[in-house]
Write an enzyme that holds these catalytic residues in place. Structure first.
Site, PDB file in Angstrom:
ATOM      1  N   SER A  13     -32.371 -53.642  17.126  1.00  0.00           N
ATOM      2  CA  SER A  13     -32.597 -54.650  16.082  1.00  0.00           C
ATOM      3  C   SER A  13     -32.210 -56.046  16.584  1.00  0.00           C
ATOM      4  CB  SER A  13     -31.850 -54.304  14.789  1.00  0.00           C
ATOM      5  OG  SER A  13     -30.463 -54.405  14.955  1.00  0.00           O
ATOM      6  N   ARG A  91     -23.294 -49.173  28.252  1.00  0.00           N
ATOM      7  CA  ARG A  91     -22.750 -48.885  29.582  1.00  0.00           C
ATOM      8  C   ARG A  91     -21.857 -50.026  30.021  1.00  0.00           C
ATOM      9  NH1 ARG A  91     -24.458 -44.669  32.229  1.00  0.00           N
ATOM     10  NH2 ARG A  91     -25.806 -43.556  30.802  1.00  0.00           N
ATOM     11  N   ASN A 107     -22.482 -60.650  25.754  1.00  0.00           N
ATOM     12  CA  ASN A 107     -22.535 -59.400  24.975  1.00  0.00           C
ATOM     13  C   ASN A 107     -22.223 -59.702  23.513  1.00  0.00           C
ATOM     14  OD1 ASN A 107     -22.553 -56.524  24.480  1.00  0.00           O
ATOM     15  ND2 ASN A 107     -20.324 -56.592  24.465  1.00  0.00           N
ATOM     16  N   HIS A 109     -20.503 -57.954  20.134  1.00  0.00           N
ATOM     17  CA  HIS A 109     -19.588 -56.851  19.828  1.00  0.00           C
ATOM     18  C   HIS A 109     -19.224 -56.889  18.337  1.00  0.00           C
ATOM     19  CE1 HIS A 109     -16.557 -53.824  20.652  1.00  0.00           C
ATOM     20  NE2 HIS A 109     -15.736 -54.503  19.868  1.00  0.00           N
TER      21      HIS A 109
HETATM   22  C1  GRF Z   1     -24.854 -53.799  17.567  1.00  0.00           C
HETATM   23  O1  GRF Z   1     -24.259 -53.535  16.340  1.00  0.00           O
HETATM   24  C2  GRF Z   1     -23.875 -54.428  18.528  1.00  0.00           C
HETATM   25  O2  GRF Z   1     -22.810 -55.054  17.923  1.00  0.00           O
HETATM   26  C3  GRF Z   1     -23.387 -53.278  19.347  1.00  0.00           C
HETATM   27  O3  GRF Z   1     -24.471 -52.382  19.406  1.00  0.00           O
HETATM   28  C4  GRF Z   1     -25.296 -52.536  18.258  1.00  0.00           C
HETATM   29  C5  GRF Z   1     -26.727 -52.588  18.676  1.00  0.00           C
HETATM   30  O4  GRF Z   1     -27.602 -52.520  17.591  1.00  0.00           O
HETATM   31  N1  GRF Z   1     -22.939 -53.752  20.626  1.00  0.00           N
HETATM   32  P1  GRF Z   1     -29.158 -52.745  17.793  1.00  0.00           P
HETATM   33  O5  GRF Z   1     -29.644 -51.736  18.812  1.00  0.00           O
HETATM   34  O6  GRF Z   1     -29.358 -54.154  18.251  1.00  0.00           O
HETATM   35  O7  GRF Z   1     -29.779 -52.498  16.451  1.00  0.00           O
END
Ligand code: GRF
Length: 185
Positions: A13, A91, A107, A109
């Site tokens: 997403s 990863r 990244n 988080h």
């Molecule tokens: C997100 O909630 C992000 O914070 C975490 O992984 C999730 C990925 O969601 N690191 P998506 O695949 O972008 O929907």
């Protein structure tokens, strides 16, 4: 125009939000490459729908992290990528990728770092009874979820449903990721 790579392992997403922002001109950038370590993950179809090239690999087909990361670096170089955006890439980034793209990897988080690092941040925060949650975007270095913070956004939630925290958090993520990339480029 800056060239982005988005790394994702699952739903995508955030990938979708970034690709959409590039497509509609919100971001003066283009997603040049999706990197995905899970063949068949929904994010791969999303890339196809946008006509975005993807490098999908199975880590088990390689002898080591260094070997698959060497292949990733080749793809990033070939696409002349300026910024790597990790978005649900499950990863740990290793020496080969960090060495080649140091200072160019960010990244997102789902916690207010430095609280709740790692893969189960939301579940751990809910179990802890947290009342103020948040999203962090940070530079990636060798320390897991430990690089310098670029942007954060907090929200309040007083309940015990991790799924609800994920739902609220993801809406914030999509906006914050696009805004942060805009600022960086
Ligand atoms: C997100 O909630 C992000 O914070 C975490 O992984 C999730 C990925 O969601 N690191 P998506 O695949 O972008 O929907």
């Amino acid at each position: 125009m800056k060239r982005l790579a988005v790394f994702a392992s699952g739903t995508g997403s955030n990938f979708q939000a970034i690709a959409q922002a590039c497509a509609d001109g919100t971001l003066d950038a283009r997603v040049a490459l999706l990197v995905c370590d899970k063949p068949g993950a929904p994010v791969v179809e999303k890339a196809q729908a946008f006509g975005i090239e993807s490098f999908v690999f199975n880590p088990k087909a390689y002898g080591s992290k260094a070997e698959y990361e060497a292949d990733i670096v080749k793809k990033l170089d070939a696409q002349k990528v300026d910024l790597v955006c990790l978005a649900g890439y499950m990863r740990i980034v290793g020496e080969v990728l960090l060495g080649a793209y140091d200072g160019k990897i960010i990244n997102i988080h789902p916690s207010l770092l430095p609280a709740f690092r790692g893969a189960h941040a939301v579940e751990e925060a809910v179990a802890y009874g947290v009342k103020v949650y948040g999203i962090t975007i940070h530079w990636v270095n060798a320390d897991l979820d430990g690089g310098k913070i670029i942007a954060q956004k907090a929200f309040e939630y007083d309940g015990d449903d991790p799924a609800e925290v994920h739902r609220i958090g993801q809406k914030i993520e999509h906006k914050l990721y696009v805004e942060t990339i805009k600022q960086l480029i």
